[in-house]
Design a protein around this motif. Structure first.
Motif, PDB file in Angstrom:
ATOM      1  N   PHE A 253      10.580  -8.869  14.981  1.00  0.00           N
ATOM      2  CA  PHE A 253       9.126  -8.856  15.161  1.00  0.00           C
ATOM      3  C   PHE A 253       8.623  -7.481  14.770  1.00  0.00           C
ATOM      4  N   ASP A 254       7.544  -7.432  14.012  1.00  0.00           N
ATOM      5  CA  ASP A 254       7.057  -6.157  13.498  1.00  0.00           C
ATOM      6  C   ASP A 254       5.540  -6.132  13.518  1.00  0.00           C
ATOM      7  N   THR A 255       4.983  -4.987  13.833  1.00  0.00           N
ATOM      8  CA  THR A 255       3.536  -4.767  13.752  1.00  0.00           C
ATOM      9  C   THR A 255       3.281  -3.584  12.842  1.00  0.00           C
ATOM     10  N   THR A 256       2.425  -3.754  11.867  1.00  0.00           N
ATOM     11  CA  THR A 256       2.067  -2.672  10.959  1.00  0.00           C
ATOM     12  C   THR A 256       0.542  -2.543  10.906  1.00  0.00           C
ATOM     13  N   GLN A 257       0.084  -1.343  10.681  1.00  0.00           N
ATOM     14  CA  GLN A 257      -1.344  -1.117  10.498  1.00  0.00           C
ATOM     15  C   GLN A 257      -1.531   0.117   9.637  1.00  0.00           C
ATOM     16  N   GLY A 258      -2.661   0.189   8.999  1.00  0.00           N
ATOM     17  CA  GLY A 258      -2.943   1.343   8.159  1.00  0.00           C
ATOM     18  C   GLY A 258      -4.158   1.122   7.302  1.00  0.00           C
ATOM     19  N   PHE A 259      -4.387   2.068   6.399  1.00  0.00           N
ATOM     20  CA  PHE A 259      -5.541   1.984   5.505  1.00  0.00           C
ATOM     21  C   PHE A 259      -5.161   2.497   4.127  1.00  0.00           C
ATOM     22  N   GLY A 260      -5.917   2.067   3.143  1.00  0.00           N
ATOM     23  CA  GLY A 260      -5.833   2.602   1.795  1.00  0.00           C
ATOM     24  C   GLY A 260      -7.232   2.902   1.311  1.00  0.00           C
ATOM     25  N   LEU A 261      -7.461   4.082   0.801  1.00  0.00           N
ATOM     26  CA  LEU A 261      -8.777   4.485   0.278  1.00  0.00           C
ATOM     27  C   LEU A 261      -8.654   4.723  -1.214  1.00  0.00           C
ATOM     28  N   ARG A 262      -9.532   4.071  -1.968  1.00  0.00           N
ATOM     29  CA  ARG A 262      -9.461   4.147  -3.430  1.00  0.00           C
ATOM     30  C   ARG A 262     -10.797   4.555  -4.022  1.00  0.00           C
ATOM     31  N   ALA A 263     -10.742   5.439  -5.014  1.00  0.00           N
ATOM     32  CA  ALA A 263     -11.909   5.787  -5.826  1.00  0.00           C
ATOM     33  C   ALA A 263     -11.535   5.605  -7.283  1.00  0.00           C
ATOM     34  N   ILE A 264     -12.442   5.009  -8.062  1.00  0.00           N
ATOM     35  CA  ILE A 264     -12.184   4.712  -9.468  1.00  0.00           C
ATOM     36  C   ILE A 264     -13.237   5.392 -10.333  1.00  0.00           C
ATOM     37  N   SER A 265     -12.780   6.039 -11.383  1.00  0.00           N
ATOM     38  CA  SER A 265     -13.679   6.620 -12.375  1.00  0.00           C
ATOM     39  C   SER A 265     -13.126   6.301 -13.746  1.00  0.00           C
ATOM     40  N   GLY A 266     -13.837   5.434 -14.481  1.00  0.00           N
ATOM     41  CA  GLY A 266     -13.324   4.982 -15.764  1.00  0.00           C
ATOM     42  C   GLY A 266     -12.029   4.212 -15.560  1.00  0.00           C
TER      43      GLY A 266
ATOM     44  N   ALA B  90     -18.428   7.965  -7.984  1.00  0.00           N
ATOM     45  CA  ALA B  90     -17.350   7.137  -8.536  1.00  0.00           C
ATOM     46  C   ALA B  90     -17.935   5.852  -9.128  1.00  0.00           C
ATOM     47  N   ASP B  91     -17.139   5.184  -9.949  1.00  0.00           N
ATOM     48  CA  ASP B  91     -17.554   3.905 -10.522  1.00  0.00           C
ATOM     49  C   ASP B  91     -17.329   2.752  -9.549  1.00  0.00           C
ATOM     50  N   ASP B  92     -16.311   2.886  -8.713  1.00  0.00           N
ATOM     51  CA  ASP B  92     -15.993   1.814  -7.774  1.00  0.00           C
ATOM     52  C   ASP B  92     -14.992   2.359  -6.765  1.00  0.00           C
ATOM     53  N   GLY B  93     -14.713   1.544  -5.747  1.00  0.00           N
ATOM     54  CA  GLY B  93     -13.737   1.939  -4.744  1.00  0.00           C
ATOM     55  C   GLY B  93     -14.037   1.297  -3.416  1.00  0.00           C
ATOM     56  N   GLU B  94     -13.108   1.480  -2.471  1.00  0.00           N
ATOM     57  CA  GLU B  94     -13.262   0.876  -1.161  1.00  0.00           C
ATOM     58  C   GLU B  94     -12.244   1.458  -0.182  1.00  0.00           C
ATOM     59  N   LEU B  95     -12.545   1.260   1.097  1.00  0.00           N
ATOM     60  CA  LEU B  95     -11.587   1.527   2.158  1.00  0.00           C
ATOM     61  C   LEU B  95     -11.032   0.180   2.600  1.00  0.00           C
ATOM     62  N   PHE B  96      -9.710   0.037   2.566  1.00  0.00           N
ATOM     63  CA  PHE B  96      -9.043  -1.201   2.945  1.00  0.00           C
ATOM     64  C   PHE B  96      -8.302  -0.961   4.242  1.00  0.00           C
ATOM     65  N   LEU B  97      -8.710  -1.668   5.314  1.00  0.00           N
ATOM     66  CA  LEU B  97      -8.060  -1.574   6.614  1.00  0.00           C
ATOM     67  C   LEU B  97      -7.198  -2.802   6.839  1.00  0.00           C
ATOM     68  N   GLU B  98      -5.995  -2.606   7.379  1.00  0.00           N
ATOM     69  CA  GLU B  98      -5.086  -3.731   7.587  1.00  0.00           C
ATOM     70  C   GLU B  98      -4.353  -3.609   8.911  1.00  0.00           C
ATOM     71  N   TYR B  99      -4.237  -4.756   9.597  1.00  0.00           N
ATOM     72  CA  TYR B  99      -3.402  -4.880  10.784  1.00  0.00           C
ATOM     73  C   TYR B  99      -2.602  -6.167  10.617  1.00  0.00           C
ATOM     74  N   GLN B 100      -1.280  -6.083  10.786  1.00  0.00           N
ATOM     75  CA  GLN B 100      -0.461  -7.275  10.570  1.00  0.00           C
ATOM     76  C   GLN B 100       0.674  -7.356  11.582  1.00  0.00           C
ATOM     77  N   GLN B 101       0.850  -8.558  12.116  1.00  0.00           N
ATOM     78  CA  GLN B 101       2.018  -8.889  12.923  1.00  0.00           C
ATOM     79  C   GLN B 101       2.868  -9.861  12.120  1.00  0.00           C
ATOM     80  N   SER B 102       4.176  -9.674  12.157  1.00  0.00           N
ATOM     81  CA  SER B 102       5.064 -10.583  11.433  1.00  0.00           C
ATOM     82  C   SER B 102       6.351 -10.765  12.220  1.00  0.00           C
ATOM     83  N   GLU B 103       6.968 -11.925  12.039  1.00  0.00           N
ATOM     84  CA  GLU B 103       8.214 -12.211  12.733  1.00  0.00           C
ATOM     85  C   GLU B 103       9.070 -13.141  11.894  1.00  0.00           C
ATOM     86  N   SER B 104      10.352 -13.171  12.200  1.00  0.00           N
ATOM     87  CA  SER B 104      11.260 -14.105  11.544  1.00  0.00           C
ATOM     88  C   SER B 104      12.430 -14.387  12.469  1.00  0.00           C
TER      89      SER B 104
END
Length: 477
Positions: A60-73, A33-47
């Motif tokens: 109150f909320d807790t979220t977590q997950g990942f995004g994996l990206r590959a780029i070509s052109g 690939a030309d570029d890309g990354e694995l993005f990991l996230e954990y977040q707590q939020s409240e209001s």
């Protein structure tokens, strides 16, 4: 106290993820690939929302997950999930591999590292107990009502989030960040002889709640909301027509953000859909107009130690003395345009692919006193605060609603106006700026920018500005 290593604990020590095996999955997914990354996230939020003397809602909320990206052109493969497991990441890798199949690209170099830290690491949510937060909002309600017997409704809210991210690239390169964000809002409704008007104020930044527990801080916000509501009680219907318009300092920079800033983002210019496309190096604004996007300002709502691709934030000069000098870039658009990332690759969450986005966007000071600017206008409009707005990136046309505005009569601020809207064209407005004040101010920390369905926190700012001629839509008949 939480240090940057906490993101490592969150994503590996506290899950079944193994760093070596995850790195192997990423390396395989991005091979060719030309570029890309694995993005990991954990977040707590409240209001917490306090309305008319009682708690209206609390969340109150807790979220977590990942995004994996590959780029070509110009092609992007993106897969995401809320499940932090190696099996889920492996399934995502099989999906994004298809975008680079047979391309044989050479992977772009990783972003440079950084030692800067633009905000504290503390989690604002756990440092102040729930009762203290509720008491703050109740005190704001009581204080507003004690200030004026015309106050009939008060709504106050406090929200916060704590986000940990890690970006993993091929070959073991990566970056981590921990991002706090808080916001305090208050709105006041007043009634005088059957006429009701509203005023509001908000503030926030990448800080903890303690800053807003100080009575001097929250009383200032309540006072401002009440002042605006009482001003609106005296407002008259805004006339329509083309007149000189003076924009106040600080938050009115949202017009600059929407009408001009989006047009200076790299993706719109690469695709030639921006009103600024093809104008690099040319005059696009009046002399003296210098516009900057700066993600390196400490504690500001739009600031980032690193962007969501791992690139350190920068101070990017977009327009200098009226000449177009730069665009805001993420990695993909910068590469395709033959440039480098400016640290503006941002995403709403792990479920979104990054794109060029603003951070803190503002215009620098000029040499005129704000009083001098007002005196130069015989008849016009002085716009102090804005609500919602819309802009067409391709044409630059915009419409903004004023939440506080005044008529200008013979060089003096006159009666407040109700229902005023500003209508114009962003690039055209830049050429009509004839006077720039010396009273630069940033907004109090309330901006959220929307683009392609994604919202991210931003900041704006400017000094007082005079625009020689602008269409004002009104409600007077």
């Amino acid at each position: 106290m939480t240090d940057k290593s906490t993101s490592d604990d969150l994503f590996f020590t506290r899950t079944e993820l193994d760093r070596t095996r995850v790195q192997g999955i990423v390396d395989d997914a991005l091979n060719g690939a030309d570029d890309g990354e694995l993005f990991l996230e954990y977040q707590q939020s409240e209001s917490v929302v306090f309305d008319d003397g009682q708690i209206k809602s609390a969340a109150f909320d807790t979220t977590q997950g990942f995004g994996l990206r590959a780029i070509s052109g110009e092609a992007t493969g993106y897969s995401h999930a809320s499940e932090l497991s190696e099996d889920a990441i492996r399934r995502a890798a099989n999906t994004v591999k298809t975008v680079r199949s047979g391309k044989g690209g050479i992977l772009s170099a990783p972003p440079p590292g950084t030692n800067q830290n633009l905000y504290i690491d503390d989690n604002p949510l756990g440092l102040v107990d729930f009762e203290t937060k509720v008491k703050l909002l109740a005190d704001m309600d009581a204080y507003a009502r004690s200030k004026d017997d015309r106050v009939i409704q008060v709504s106050a809210s406090l929200s916060g989030s704590w986000q940990a991210v890690e970006i993993i690239r091929s070959g073991g390169d990566g970056a981590r960040d921990i991002r706090p964000l808080v916001r305090l809002n208050v709105s006041v409704v007043v009634d005088q002889d059957g006429r009701m008007e509203t005023g509001s104020y908000g503030t926030g930044g990448r800080v903890t709640y303690e800053r807003y527990l100080d009575p001097a801080a929250w009383k200032k916000g309540v006072d401002e909301a009440l002042r605006q509501a009482l001003v609106n009680l005296e407002s008259i219907a805004a006339p329509a027509g083309e007149v000189p318009v003076v924009l106040g300092p600080g938050w009115p920079g949202i017009l600059l953000h929407e009408a001009i800033g989006h047009g200076l983002e790299g993706d719109f210019n690469r695709k030639k859909t921006s009103a600024f496309s093809g104008l690099m190096g040319e005059r696009v604004a009046s002399p003296g107009v210098t516009v900057i996007d700066d993600g390196t300002m400490e504690d500001r709502r739009g600031s980032l130690t690193i962007d969501d691709e791992g690139t350190p934030s920068q101070r990017t000069v977009l327009i200098e003395d009226g000449i177009l000098t730069g665009f805001m870039q993420d990695r993909m658009n910068a590469r395709l345009m033959g440039g480098v990332s400016t640290g503006n690759g941002r995403r709403q969450s792990y479920g979104h692919s990054p794109m060029p986005r603003m951070t803190n966007t503002y215009m620098l000071d000029g040499e005129h006193a704000p009083e001098e600017i007002l005196k130069s206008v015989k008849k016009g409009v002085y716009a102090v605060s804005f609500g919602g707005g819309q802009v067409d990136i391709t044409s630059g046309k915009f419409v903004f609603t004023c939440t506080e505005a005044y008529e200008i009569e013979n060089g003096k601020k006159g009666r407040p106006l109700k229902g005023a809207t500003l209508i114009g064209n962003g690039p055209d407005v830049l050429t009509r700026v004839s006077m720039i004040g010396n009273d630069f101010a940033l907004d109090p920390g309330v901006g959220t920018c929307g683009k392609d369905g994604q919202g991210v926190p931003v900041g704006v700012g400017q000094p007082t500005l005079k625009i020689d001629n602008l269409t004002v839509g009104g409600t007077a008949v």
